[in-house]
Design a protein around this motif. Sequence first.
Motif, PDB file in Angstrom:
ATOM      1  N   MET A  10       0.837  -1.175   0.000  1.00  0.00           N
ATOM      2  CA  MET A  10       0.000   0.000   0.000  1.00  0.00           C
ATOM      3  C   MET A  10       0.889   1.248   0.000  1.00  0.00           C
ATOM      4  O   MET A  10       1.932   1.271   0.621  1.00  0.00           O
ATOM      5  N   LEU A  11       0.448   2.233  -0.699  1.00  0.00           N
ATOM      6  CA  LEU A  11       1.185   3.487  -0.790  1.00  0.00           C
ATOM      7  C   LEU A  11       1.144   4.245   0.536  1.00  0.00           C
ATOM      8  O   LEU A  11       0.185   4.117   1.292  1.00  0.00           O
ATOM      9  N   THR A  12       2.169   5.020   0.799  1.00  0.00           N
ATOM     10  CA  THR A  12       2.155   5.931   1.937  1.00  0.00           C
ATOM     11  C   THR A  12       1.912   7.320   1.359  1.00  0.00           C
ATOM     12  O   THR A  12       2.797   7.907   0.739  1.00  0.00           O
ATOM     13  N   LEU A  13       0.698   7.803   1.543  1.00  0.00           N
ATOM     14  CA  LEU A  13       0.287   9.068   0.944  1.00  0.00           C
ATOM     15  C   LEU A  13      -0.074  10.070   2.022  1.00  0.00           C
ATOM     16  O   LEU A  13      -0.604   9.707   3.072  1.00  0.00           O
ATOM     17  N   PHE A  14       0.199  11.339   1.723  1.00  0.00           N
ATOM     18  CA  PHE A  14      -0.114  12.414   2.645  1.00  0.00           C
ATOM     19  C   PHE A  14      -0.899  13.497   1.924  1.00  0.00           C
ATOM     20  O   PHE A  14      -0.498  13.946   0.849  1.00  0.00           O
ATOM     21  N   GLU A  15      -2.024  13.882   2.519  1.00  0.00           N
ATOM     22  CA  GLU A  15      -2.805  14.995   1.983  1.00  0.00           C
ATOM     23  C   GLU A  15      -2.332  16.255   2.692  1.00  0.00           C
ATOM     24  O   GLU A  15      -2.424  16.359   3.918  1.00  0.00           O
ATOM     25  N   CYS A  16      -1.791  17.174   1.929  1.00  0.00           N
ATOM     26  CA  CYS A  16      -1.228  18.406   2.472  1.00  0.00           C
ATOM     27  C   CYS A  16      -2.089  19.583   2.018  1.00  0.00           C
ATOM     28  O   CYS A  16      -2.307  19.760   0.820  1.00  0.00           O
ATOM     29  N   LYS A  17      -2.555  20.350   2.982  1.00  0.00           N
ATOM     30  CA  LYS A  17      -3.338  21.529   2.649  1.00  0.00           C
ATOM     31  C   LYS A  17      -2.415  22.740   2.702  1.00  0.00           C
ATOM     32  O   LYS A  17      -1.729  22.962   3.696  1.00  0.00           O
ATOM     33  N   VAL A  18      -2.432  23.495   1.614  1.00  0.00           N
ATOM     34  CA  VAL A  18      -1.544  24.639   1.458  1.00  0.00           C
ATOM     35  C   VAL A  18      -2.390  25.904   1.370  1.00  0.00           C
ATOM     36  O   VAL A  18      -3.340  25.968   0.597  1.00  0.00           O
ATOM     37  N   ARG A  19      -2.030  26.904   2.162  1.00  0.00           N
ATOM     38  CA  ARG A  19      -2.746  28.177   2.193  1.00  0.00           C
ATOM     39  C   ARG A  19      -1.887  29.244   1.525  1.00  0.00           C
ATOM     40  O   ARG A  19      -0.701  29.379   1.829  1.00  0.00           O
ATOM     41  N   TYR A  20      -2.518  29.984   0.609  1.00  0.00           N
ATOM     42  CA  TYR A  20      -1.791  31.053  -0.078  1.00  0.00           C
ATOM     43  C   TYR A  20      -2.790  32.055  -0.630  1.00  0.00           C
ATOM     44  O   TYR A  20      -4.001  31.852  -0.583  1.00  0.00           O
ATOM     45  N   VAL A  21      -2.274  33.152  -1.168  1.00  0.00           N
ATOM     46  CA  VAL A  21      -3.122  34.209  -1.742  1.00  0.00           C
ATOM     47  C   VAL A  21      -3.046  34.095  -3.254  1.00  0.00           C
ATOM     48  O   VAL A  21      -1.970  34.014  -3.830  1.00  0.00           O
ATOM     49  N   LYS A  22      -4.231  34.087  -3.890  1.00  0.00           N
ATOM     50  CA  LYS A  22      -4.265  34.040  -5.356  1.00  0.00           C
ATOM     51  C   LYS A  22      -5.338  34.995  -5.851  1.00  0.00           C
ATOM     52  O   LYS A  22      -6.304  35.288  -5.143  1.00  0.00           O
ATOM     53  N   PRO A  23      -5.193  35.493  -7.062  1.00  0.00           N
ATOM     54  CA  PRO A  23      -6.196  36.415  -7.602  1.00  0.00           C
ATOM     55  C   PRO A  23      -7.502  35.681  -7.918  1.00  0.00           C
ATOM     56  O   PRO A  23      -7.488  34.566  -8.435  1.00  0.00           O
ATOM     57  N   ASP A  24      -8.619  36.322  -7.602  1.00  0.00           N
ATOM     58  CA  ASP A  24      -9.933  35.771  -7.910  1.00  0.00           C
ATOM     59  C   ASP A  24     -10.148  35.863  -9.416  1.00  0.00           C
ATOM     60  O   ASP A  24      -9.902  36.902 -10.028  1.00  0.00           O
ATOM     61  N   GLU A  25     -10.624  34.780 -10.030  1.00  0.00           N
ATOM     62  CA  GLU A  25     -10.801  34.741 -11.479  1.00  0.00           C
ATOM     63  C   GLU A  25     -11.869  35.719 -11.963  1.00  0.00           C
ATOM     64  O   GLU A  25     -11.776  36.259 -13.056  1.00  0.00           O
ATOM     65  N   ARG A  26     -12.887  35.956 -11.153  1.00  0.00           N
ATOM     66  CA  ARG A  26     -13.984  36.830 -11.568  1.00  0.00           C
ATOM     67  C   ARG A  26     -13.693  38.306 -11.313  1.00  0.00           C
ATOM     68  O   ARG A  26     -13.796  39.126 -12.197  1.00  0.00           O
ATOM     69  N   SER A  27     -13.339  38.612 -10.067  1.00  0.00           N
ATOM     70  CA  SER A  27     -13.174  40.022  -9.702  1.00  0.00           C
ATOM     71  C   SER A  27     -11.744  40.521  -9.873  1.00  0.00           C
ATOM     72  O   SER A  27     -11.520  41.727  -9.946  1.00  0.00           O
ATOM     73  N   GLY A  28     -10.773  39.632  -9.892  1.00  0.00           N
ATOM     74  CA  GLY A  28      -9.381  40.036 -10.010  1.00  0.00           C
ATOM     75  C   GLY A  28      -8.758  40.406  -8.675  1.00  0.00           C
ATOM     76  O   GLY A  28      -7.557  40.642  -8.598  1.00  0.00           O
ATOM     77  N   ALA A  67      -5.865  21.426  -1.324  1.00  0.00           N
ATOM     78  CA  ALA A  67      -5.310  20.136  -0.921  1.00  0.00           C
ATOM     79  C   ALA A  67      -4.500  19.529  -2.063  1.00  0.00           C
ATOM     80  O   ALA A  67      -4.926  19.560  -3.219  1.00  0.00           O
ATOM     81  N   TYR A  68      -3.352  18.975  -1.718  1.00  0.00           N
ATOM     82  CA  TYR A  68      -2.483  18.285  -2.666  1.00  0.00           C
ATOM     83  C   TYR A  68      -2.087  16.952  -2.047  1.00  0.00           C
ATOM     84  O   TYR A  68      -1.946  16.847  -0.828  1.00  0.00           O
ATOM     85  N   LEU A  69      -1.901  15.940  -2.872  1.00  0.00           N
ATOM     86  CA  LEU A  69      -1.552  14.613  -2.391  1.00  0.00           C
ATOM     87  C   LEU A  69      -0.102  14.311  -2.751  1.00  0.00           C
ATOM     88  O   LEU A  69       0.296  14.466  -3.910  1.00  0.00           O
ATOM     89  N   PHE A  70       0.671  13.883  -1.753  1.00  0.00           N
ATOM     90  CA  PHE A  70       2.089  13.581  -1.942  1.00  0.00           C
ATOM     91  C   PHE A  70       2.372  12.146  -1.531  1.00  0.00           C
ATOM     92  O   PHE A  70       1.905  11.687  -0.489  1.00  0.00           O
ATOM     93  N   ASP A  71       3.151  11.453  -2.341  1.00  0.00           N
ATOM     94  CA  ASP A  71       3.657  10.136  -1.993  1.00  0.00           C
ATOM     95  C   ASP A  71       4.969  10.378  -1.253  1.00  0.00           C
ATOM     96  O   ASP A  71       5.907  10.949  -1.812  1.00  0.00           O
ATOM     97  N   ALA A  72       5.012   9.984   0.019  1.00  0.00           N
ATOM     98  CA  ALA A  72       6.210  10.201   0.835  1.00  0.00           C
ATOM     99  C   ALA A  72       6.266   9.116   1.910  1.00  0.00           C
ATOM    100  O   ALA A  72       5.255   8.458   2.192  1.00  0.00           O
ATOM    101  N   LEU A  73       7.420   8.948   2.522  1.00  0.00           N
ATOM    102  CA  LEU A  73       7.569   7.942   3.574  1.00  0.00           C
ATOM    103  C   LEU A  73       7.152   8.458   4.944  1.00  0.00           C
ATOM    104  O   LEU A  73       6.634   7.712   5.760  1.00  0.00           O
ATOM    105  N   THR A  74       7.408   9.748   5.203  1.00  0.00           N
ATOM    106  CA  THR A  74       7.134  10.315   6.517  1.00  0.00           C
ATOM    107  C   THR A  74       6.478  11.686   6.371  1.00  0.00           C
ATOM    108  O   THR A  74       6.472  12.276   5.291  1.00  0.00           O
ATOM    109  N   TYR A  75       5.966  12.189   7.489  1.00  0.00           N
ATOM    110  CA  TYR A  75       5.402  13.531   7.501  1.00  0.00           C
ATOM    111  C   TYR A  75       6.471  14.562   7.125  1.00  0.00           C
ATOM    112  O   TYR A  75       6.207  15.511   6.400  1.00  0.00           O
ATOM    113  N   THR A  76       7.673  14.348   7.627  1.00  0.00           N
ATOM    114  CA  THR A  76       8.770  15.274   7.352  1.00  0.00           C
ATOM    115  C   THR A  76       9.104  15.313   5.865  1.00  0.00           C
ATOM    116  O   THR A  76       9.296  16.380   5.287  1.00  0.00           O
ATOM    117  N   GLU A  77       9.140  14.147   5.238  1.00  0.00           N
ATOM    118  CA  GLU A  77       9.409  14.094   3.811  1.00  0.00           C
ATOM    119  C   GLU A  77       8.273  14.743   3.018  1.00  0.00           C
ATOM    120  O   GLU A  77       8.512  15.446   2.033  1.00  0.00           O
TER     121      GLU A  77
END
Length: 169
Positions: free
Chosen positions: A1-19, A27-37
């Motif tokens: 079985m894969l060791t997968l981590f769902e990582c939520k990343v917070r950042y500022v991006k321009p709104d597509e409608r209002s600009g 959320a992004y999914l990473f294949d890694a061995l540990t939380y640190t990796e």
Amino acid sequence: MLTLFECKVRYVKPDERSGKEKRVTEAYLFDALTYTEAEERVYKEMPQIISGEFAIASIRKAKYAEILPCDDGDRWFKVKVSFLMIDESSGKEKRVSQMVLVLASDVKDAVDKTVEGMGGNGDESFEVNMVMETAIMDFFPLFDKDAVPEDKEVARRPMAEGDENLPKL
């Protein structure tokens, strides 16, 4: 079985409608061995996708038995599949469920790709019990899909005594 981590990343991006700029958490999914990796991989991969500063909001283990990426999909779906297994000790049938992550364009496409990816040929030995769209934006596998499988196994296992000749990661 894969060791997968769902990582939520917070950042500022321009709104597509209002600009206007707005704060988002994706959320992004990473294949890694540990939380640190997994955390290290977030800091390595995210600057290629987003511009500006970002912060990791959370990291948690994700339990998927298999990942089925497809070239023509644009959304990730969580698919629950069930298998009938024979319990060796009692001889009784029991149902075992697993989650599969599928990149597809809609629910029907996710079911079709799951059946195809699980080796379905009309006499399926499994059932698709649930399909749900996830918030996952992208998946980052640990190795390139063109890598040799033997190389993956050597790189993923911890070094033991007598493995001094192997390269350290």
